[in-house]
Design a protein around this motif. Structure first.
Motif, short mmCIF file in Angstrom:
data_model
loop_
_atom_site.label_atom_id
_atom_site.label_comp_id
_atom_site.label_asym_id
_atom_site.label_seq_id
_atom_site.Cartn_x
_atom_site.Cartn_y
_atom_site.Cartn_z
N LEU A 171 -0.42 4.19 -7.79
CA LEU A 171 -0.91 2.94 -8.40
C LEU A 171 -1.90 2.28 -7.45
CD1 LEU A 171 2.53 1.55 -9.66
CD2 LEU A 171 0.65 2.29 -11.13
N GLU A 172 -2.62 1.30 -7.96
CA GLU A 172 -3.51 0.54 -7.11
C GLU A 172 -2.70 -0.50 -6.34
OE1 GLU A 172 -6.71 1.00 -6.62
OE2 GLU A 172 -6.65 2.72 -7.98
N PRO A 173 -2.98 -0.70 -5.04
CA PRO A 173 -2.22 -1.70 -4.25
C PRO A 173 -2.25 -3.09 -4.88
CG PRO A 173 -3.54 -0.33 -2.79
CD PRO A 173 -3.90 0.08 -4.18
N ILE A 174 -3.38 -3.47 -5.49
CA ILE A 174 -3.48 -4.80 -6.10
C ILE A 174 -2.50 -4.93 -7.27
CG2 ILE A 174 -5.48 -4.04 -7.48
CD1 ILE A 174 -5.01 -7.60 -6.26
N GLN A 175 -2.33 -3.81 -8.00
CA GLN A 175 -1.38 -3.77 -9.12
C GLN A 175 0.04 -3.99 -8.61
OE1 GLN A 175 -2.10 -2.72 -12.74
NE2 GLN A 175 -0.35 -4.05 -12.59
N THR A 212 0.83 -1.21 0.00
CA THR A 212 0.00 0.00 0.00
C THR A 212 0.87 1.26 0.00
OG1 THR A 212 -1.53 -1.30 1.34
CG2 THR A 212 -1.98 1.05 1.15
N VAL A 213 1.95 1.23 0.76
CA VAL A 213 2.86 2.39 0.79
C VAL A 213 3.48 2.62 -0.59
CG1 VAL A 213 5.08 3.21 1.70
CG2 VAL A 213 3.35 2.29 3.27
N ILE A 214 3.94 1.53 -1.20
CA ILE A 214 4.51 1.66 -2.55
C ILE A 214 3.46 2.22 -3.51
CG2 ILE A 214 5.56 0.41 -4.49
CD1 ILE A 214 6.54 -1.70 -2.49
#
Lengths: 212, 212
Positions: free
Chosen positions: A44-48, A36-38
């Motif tokens: 970007l989306e966390p899932i991505q 999530t931090v990245i």
């Protein structure tokens, strides 16, 4: 040549930006980083982010995140940046100078070891500590330089000719900054860079904001 | 800000290469071009090419193909390249010099009208016919230059500072060649360029071919 799945190309292109974020977090002394931090850092989306990072084989732990050091090593391995890549640049103009002086490449395993040109005023000069040779000397020079990559920054009109010369001399991979689609023998790798692509995205964003 | 659908970004990035192919065909005197020919020229799937070009609103005719002139105009309109974009470049080094001398940008509506730098040895110089000013003069110079885009080619350490200065002076879009993720106010457009992305793809291709 085994080809890379097209689907993974956008992932590969994003990995360097992940690496930046993760290395910064490492510098700050953290041992873990959450997807999530990245994602927030890069819009970007966390899932991505999780899907992209899965390609490296490292999986994040719930509520803890990814182990920073392992993840950095895994990205380096996946990108083959744990190997040294020796390159020459052909066409020793301002773009070549910029590329030869780009500090990040060195850290990522890419050494541009020499330049080549046809221009007498450039031949014999030194750019960012690297010699510039006559293109006619490429057959004689390449074995000593031990480079397998040629970065092409020549004018478009000579791109195909130059590509054939460097391949004949033993180059097996070309990073093509010209706007010419090169015709090369099987087994020769070509990666085309197009500065107009980024400008296209910028321009469409401007149109979208202006509501035109 | 209305945001561009992420799905269309790869399409936008491919349009400049389509434009090259189509313009070459036009130079050869052809009035139509088939999606298959474009696909072959660029190593893409024909279905991908047709989907991408559909975004411009031009549809190919069965067995005839796309009307070349209309398609070129439609790509220009879609990319907003039928408008003039005036830009300044901040950080007048070799990358800036390369960008200021890139003939394709001018044809695509992008005029880099001046450079800015902090380096006394560069201030007052002329690069590819364009003046280089002190960054301190940006507030005074920008209205006359009438530029809305800033191309950022400064060292990473000063990227955020410089971004804030150019935005304060009236710049609304930033083409960011540094490796810093800029923090900007809402409504400011940022397009980040990362030369390491192309190197990442090249490097993975080399790993794949070498079978490592």
């Amino acid at each position: 040549m085994r080809s890379i799945k097209l689907a993974s190309l956008p992932t590969i292109k994003r990995l360097p930006s992940y690496l930046h974020v993760i290395e910064n977090v490492q510098k700050e002394g953290h041992q873990f980083i959450s997807g999530t931090v990245i994602a927030e850092e890069l819009d970007l989306e966390p899932i991505q982010v999780r899907k992209d990072l899965a390609i490296t084989g490292i999986v994040g732990r719930p509520r803890i995140g990814f182990p920073v050091e392992e993840l950095i090593d895994a990205i380096y391995r996946f990108l083959h940046w744990d190997h040294q890549h020796r390159a020459i640049v052909v066409g020793a103009g301002s773009l070549a100078t910029a590329l030869m002086g780009y500090p990040e490449f060195t850290r990522r395993g890419l050494s541009i070891v020499a330049g080549f040109d046809v221009d007498q005023s450039k031949i014999g000069s030194v750019i960012n500590g690297k010699p510039v040779y006559a293109i006619d000397e490429i057959d004689a020079r390449l074995p000593t330089l031990a480079a397998s990559i040629a970065v092409l920054t020549v004018p478009s009109s000579s791109a195909q000719d130059v590509a054939e010369r460097v391949i004949a001399a033993g180059i097996t991979a070309i990073w093509n900054f010209t706007n010419v689609k090169l015709k090369v023998p099987d087994g020769i790798i070509v990666q085309k860079e197009d500065l107009s692509s980024g400008y296209a995205v910028l321009s469409v964003k401007i149109r979208t904001v202006n509501g035109e």
